[in-house]
Design an enzyme around this catalytic site. Structure first.
Site, PDB file in Angstrom:
ATOM      1  CG  HIS A   1       1.656  -5.254 -30.071  1.00 49.14           C
ATOM      2  ND1 HIS A   1       0.654  -5.793 -29.312  1.00 49.14           N
ATOM      3  CD2 HIS A   1       1.099  -4.171 -30.674  1.00 49.14           C
ATOM      4  CE1 HIS A   1      -0.447  -5.073 -29.437  1.00 49.14           C
ATOM      5  NE2 HIS A   1      -0.193  -4.083 -30.265  1.00 49.14           N
TER       6      HIS A   1
ATOM      7  NE  ARG B   1      -5.295  -5.054 -28.943  1.00 54.04           N
ATOM      8  CZ  ARG B   1      -4.686  -3.964 -29.406  1.00 54.04           C
ATOM      9  NH1 ARG B   1      -3.894  -4.028 -30.458  1.00 54.04           N
ATOM     10  NH2 ARG B   1      -4.872  -2.800 -28.811  1.00 54.04           N
TER      11      ARG B   1
ATOM     12  CD  GLU C   1       1.026  -9.016 -28.180  1.00 55.42           C
ATOM     13  OE1 GLU C   1       1.219  -7.890 -27.685  1.00 55.42           O
ATOM     14  OE2 GLU C   1       0.391  -9.202 -29.214  1.00 55.42           O
TER      15      GLU C   1
HETATM   16  O1  LIG Z   1      -1.897  -2.093 -30.352  1.00 55.14           O
HETATM   17  C1  LIG Z   1      -1.780  -0.922 -30.355  1.00 55.14           C
HETATM   18  C2  LIG Z   1      -2.854   0.000 -30.200  1.00 55.14           C
HETATM   19  O2  LIG Z   1      -3.974  -0.405 -29.847  1.00 55.14           O
HETATM   20  O3  LIG Z   1      -2.626   1.207 -30.397  1.00 55.14           O
END
Ligand SMILES: O=CC(=O)O
Length: 269
Positions: free
Chosen positions: A236, A188, A217
């Site tokens: 991401h 994260r 983001e």
């Molecule tokens: O970031 C992606 C997830 O938490 O699956």
């Protein structure tokens, strides 16, 4: 999805809400105190995305150390003829390097396996310590947080974002890293203080960073990170493979169906 904040206001606006099924392994975007007090079941999608996310972390590490994206940009901008010498455009070997894993959970351990296959030494630090047997089986060594940052050539982050981990990788931890070390983050964005990271990169304290997640983001092209050649950026997409996204969708639907049938979801938070 982690982008959709499911806070008290959203939850309370849905008077008959019985279940929430998030299409993610992270669930910090859901107010769990609120769901608990209202008896709302919450499902999530762990395990099915472990390998894909660890693969991306590994791809990012290879990319930043071997300058793959940078080489791609070089050719596309017509710059190849400037880097013909034997000592031009050098990257860094992975073999024999020490990679430090912060967060030896499912994804961190899957990443560790790949690193070992590439001849790297793997150390880790986490909330708790693995058993001796687990450490032996995984072939990884426990170190303190400070050692993780000071001894690793690459640090890869695999921790959730919580109050405790917010901004955890800050100026003081970054300052412990070897000059010439790399950082990889597929967990994260808010576990790193991004301003401190930008400074460490601008000062040349770190050799590079490879990041799939960001403080805010989506990251804009005007971010200082997007201006640095030694930074690899992806949007991401840790779990973003056809196979994994299909498995996540199946699990998210199954969780929801079970919850609506009054049962505990297969993967319940
Ligand atoms: O970031 C992606 C997830 O938490 O699956």
């Amino acid at each position: 999805m982690p982008y959709d904040t499911i806070d008290r206001e959203v939850i309370e606006a849905a008077a008959d809400l019985r279940a929430i099924s998030t299409y993610s392994v992270g669930y910090e975007h859901i107010d769990l105190q609120c769901t608990k007090s209202r008896g709302i079941l919450v499902g999530y999608t762990p395990d099915v995305l472990t390998r894909a996310t660890a693969d991306l972390a590994f791809a990012l590490m290879l990319d930043v150390m071997r300058r793959v994206s940078e080489g791609d940009r070089l050719i596309r901008s017509g710059g190849w003829q400037q880097v013909f010498g034997p000592c031009d455009f050098l990257g860094t070997d992975l073999e024999t390097k020490t990679v430090g894993i912060l967060g030896p959970g499912r994804i961190g351990l899957s990443f560790a396996e790949k690193a070992q296959a590439f001849g790297m030494k793997v150390v880790y630090h986490g909330n708790g310590r693995l058993s001796e047997r687990q450490e032996r089986q995984a072939g990884i060594e426990h170190v303190s947080l400070n050692q993780l940052f000071s001894e690793s050539d690459i640090v890869s982050l695999h921790i959730p974002h919580t109050k405790r981990t917010h901004d955890m990788v800050n100026r003081s931890l970054l300052a412990k890293m070897k000059r010439g070390a790399f950082i990889v983050n597929t967990s994260r964005g808010r576990v790193i203080n991004q301003k401190d990271l930008v400074l460490a990169l601008q000062n040349g304290d770190l050799a590079g960073a490879a990041l799939d997640v960001f403080y805010d983001e989506p990251l804009g092209a005007d971010s200082p990170l997007a201006k640095m050649e030694n930074v690899v950026l992806t949007p991401h997409m840790g779990s973003s493979t056809k196979e994994t996204r299909e498995n996540m969708a199946r699990l998210a639907v199954l969780n929801l169906k079970m919850a609506m049938a009054g049962r505990r979801p297969k993967c319940a938070v």
